[in-house]
Design a protein around this motif. Structure first.
Motif, mmCIF file in Angstrom:
data_model
loop_
_atom_site.group_PDB
_atom_site.id
_atom_site.type_symbol
_atom_site.label_atom_id
_atom_site.label_comp_id
_atom_site.label_asym_id
_atom_site.label_seq_id
_atom_site.Cartn_x
_atom_site.Cartn_y
_atom_site.Cartn_z
ATOM 1 N N VAL A 8 176.835 21.714 20.044
ATOM 2 C CA VAL A 8 175.437 21.516 20.425
ATOM 3 C C VAL A 8 174.554 21.683 19.186
ATOM 4 O O VAL A 8 173.645 20.893 18.936
ATOM 5 C CB VAL A 8 175.011 22.496 21.543
ATOM 6 N N VAL A 9 174.837 22.700 18.395
ATOM 7 C CA VAL A 9 174.070 22.956 17.181
ATOM 8 C C VAL A 9 174.232 21.788 16.213
ATOM 9 O O VAL A 9 173.255 21.286 15.643
ATOM 10 C CB VAL A 9 174.499 24.281 16.521
ATOM 11 N N LEU A 10 175.457 21.334 16.019
ATOM 12 C CA LEU A 10 175.699 20.202 15.125
ATOM 13 C C LEU A 10 175.019 18.934 15.637
ATOM 14 O O LEU A 10 174.491 18.148 14.851
ATOM 15 C CB LEU A 10 177.201 19.967 14.951
ATOM 16 N N GLN A 15 170.553 14.934 14.928
ATOM 17 C CA GLN A 15 169.466 14.137 15.491
ATOM 18 C C GLN A 15 168.072 14.652 15.149
ATOM 19 O O GLN A 15 167.078 14.055 15.568
ATOM 20 C CB GLN A 15 169.626 14.097 17.013
ATOM 21 N N ALA A 16 167.977 15.725 14.377
ATOM 22 C CA ALA A 16 166.672 16.308 14.054
ATOM 23 C C ALA A 16 165.780 15.283 13.355
ATOM 24 O O ALA A 16 166.254 14.499 12.533
ATOM 25 C CB ALA A 16 166.855 17.530 13.156
ATOM 26 N N GLY A 35 167.461 12.151 10.393
ATOM 27 C CA GLY A 35 166.126 12.345 9.828
ATOM 28 C C GLY A 35 166.084 11.926 8.366
ATOM 29 O O GLY A 35 165.130 11.285 7.910
ATOM 30 N N ALA A 36 167.125 12.254 7.598
ATOM 31 C CA ALA A 36 167.202 11.846 6.194
ATOM 32 C C ALA A 36 167.332 10.328 6.092
ATOM 33 O O ALA A 36 166.733 9.702 5.209
ATOM 34 C CB ALA A 36 168.373 12.534 5.496
ATOM 35 N N GLU A 37 168.079 9.727 7.013
ATOM 36 C CA GLU A 37 168.196 8.263 7.033
ATOM 37 C C GLU A 37 166.815 7.633 7.225
ATOM 38 O O GLU A 37 166.446 6.679 6.535
ATOM 39 C CB GLU A 37 169.126 7.805 8.157
ATOM 40 N N ARG A 38 166.038 8.182 8.162
ATOM 41 C CA ARG A 38 164.701 7.653 8.458
ATOM 42 C C ARG A 38 163.762 7.842 7.275
ATOM 43 O O ARG A 38 163.037 6.923 6.880
ATOM 44 C CB ARG A 38 164.138 8.348 9.706
ATOM 45 N N ALA A 118 169.032 21.651 2.581
ATOM 46 C CA ALA A 118 167.588 21.440 2.547
ATOM 47 C C ALA A 118 167.129 20.823 3.854
ATOM 48 O O ALA A 118 167.807 19.955 4.404
ATOM 49 C CB ALA A 118 167.205 20.528 1.380
ATOM 50 N N VAL A 119 165.993 21.288 4.339
ATOM 51 C CA VAL A 119 165.322 20.691 5.487
ATOM 52 C C VAL A 119 164.078 20.030 4.923
ATOM 53 O O VAL A 119 163.236 20.695 4.312
ATOM 54 C CB VAL A 119 164.973 21.734 6.565
ATOM 55 N N ILE A 120 163.985 18.707 5.115
ATOM 56 C CA ILE A 120 163.013 17.877 4.397
ATOM 57 C C ILE A 120 162.060 17.184 5.363
ATOM 58 O O ILE A 120 162.480 16.653 6.392
ATOM 59 C CB ILE A 120 163.758 16.802 3.577
ATOM 60 N N ARG A 121 160.790 17.146 4.977
ATOM 61 C CA ARG A 121 159.778 16.427 5.758
ATOM 62 C C ARG A 121 159.034 15.465 4.836
ATOM 63 O O ARG A 121 158.661 15.815 3.725
ATOM 64 C CB ARG A 121 158.806 17.415 6.376
#
Length: 147
Positions: A8-10, A15-16, A35-38, A118-121
């Motif tokens: 579930v976490v993965l 999909q984040a 999210g990185a793809e987008r 890294a979590v990227i925005r």
């Protein structure tokens, strides 16, 4: 949370909406979510195993890699949990992006760095708005000074 299935976490990470990127000790991309793809326009299959140079503007690469190598050797990063880094980046189509991200150094068994997460925005639109507001304020300032 003991009963939370790791799948579930993965699945959530995959999909984040924010980009989640994990690189290995050499700076090769090992995980790239939707999210990185987008954000960057590269499908995961195209960048997995590829250097982060694909998203780092050339003029920033040396500084990035100097810091990256130091963090890997020491096993620590100078950036903590409260730090949100803001840097330019490149999209697959050549567009310049403004991104903000938090970084986590995942230690290796030898005490050095093993992986970096890294979590990227993408904040490109917000930065453009801020720049436009500053421009308008500067244009309006001489009018107010002369009134």
């Amino acid at each position: 949370m003991d009963d939370l299935d790791p799948e579930v976490v993965l699945g959530m990470a995959a999909q984040a909406p924010d980009g989640i990127v994990i690189t290995d000790r050499e700076g090769l991309i090992r995980y790239w979510n939707q999210g990185a793809e987008r954000i960057f326009g590269y499908p995961a299959a195209e960048v997995e195993g590829v250097s982060l140079d694909v998203i780092i503007p050339e003029k920033h690469r040396q500084r990035h890699w100097d810091g990256y190598r130091t963090a890997m050797e020491k096993g620590t990063s100078r950036y903590g949990a409260d730090d949100l880094l803001a840097v330019p980046a490149l999209a697959a189509d050549g567009r310049k992006l403004s991104i903000e991200f938090s970084v986590v150094l995942l230690p290796a068994s030898d005490g050095g760095g093993g992986h970096v997460g890294a979590v990227i925005r993408d904040v490109t639109a917000r930065r453009a708005q801020e720049k436009e507001i500053r421009r308008r304020l500067l244009e309006a300032a001489p009018e107010r000074a002369g009134a």
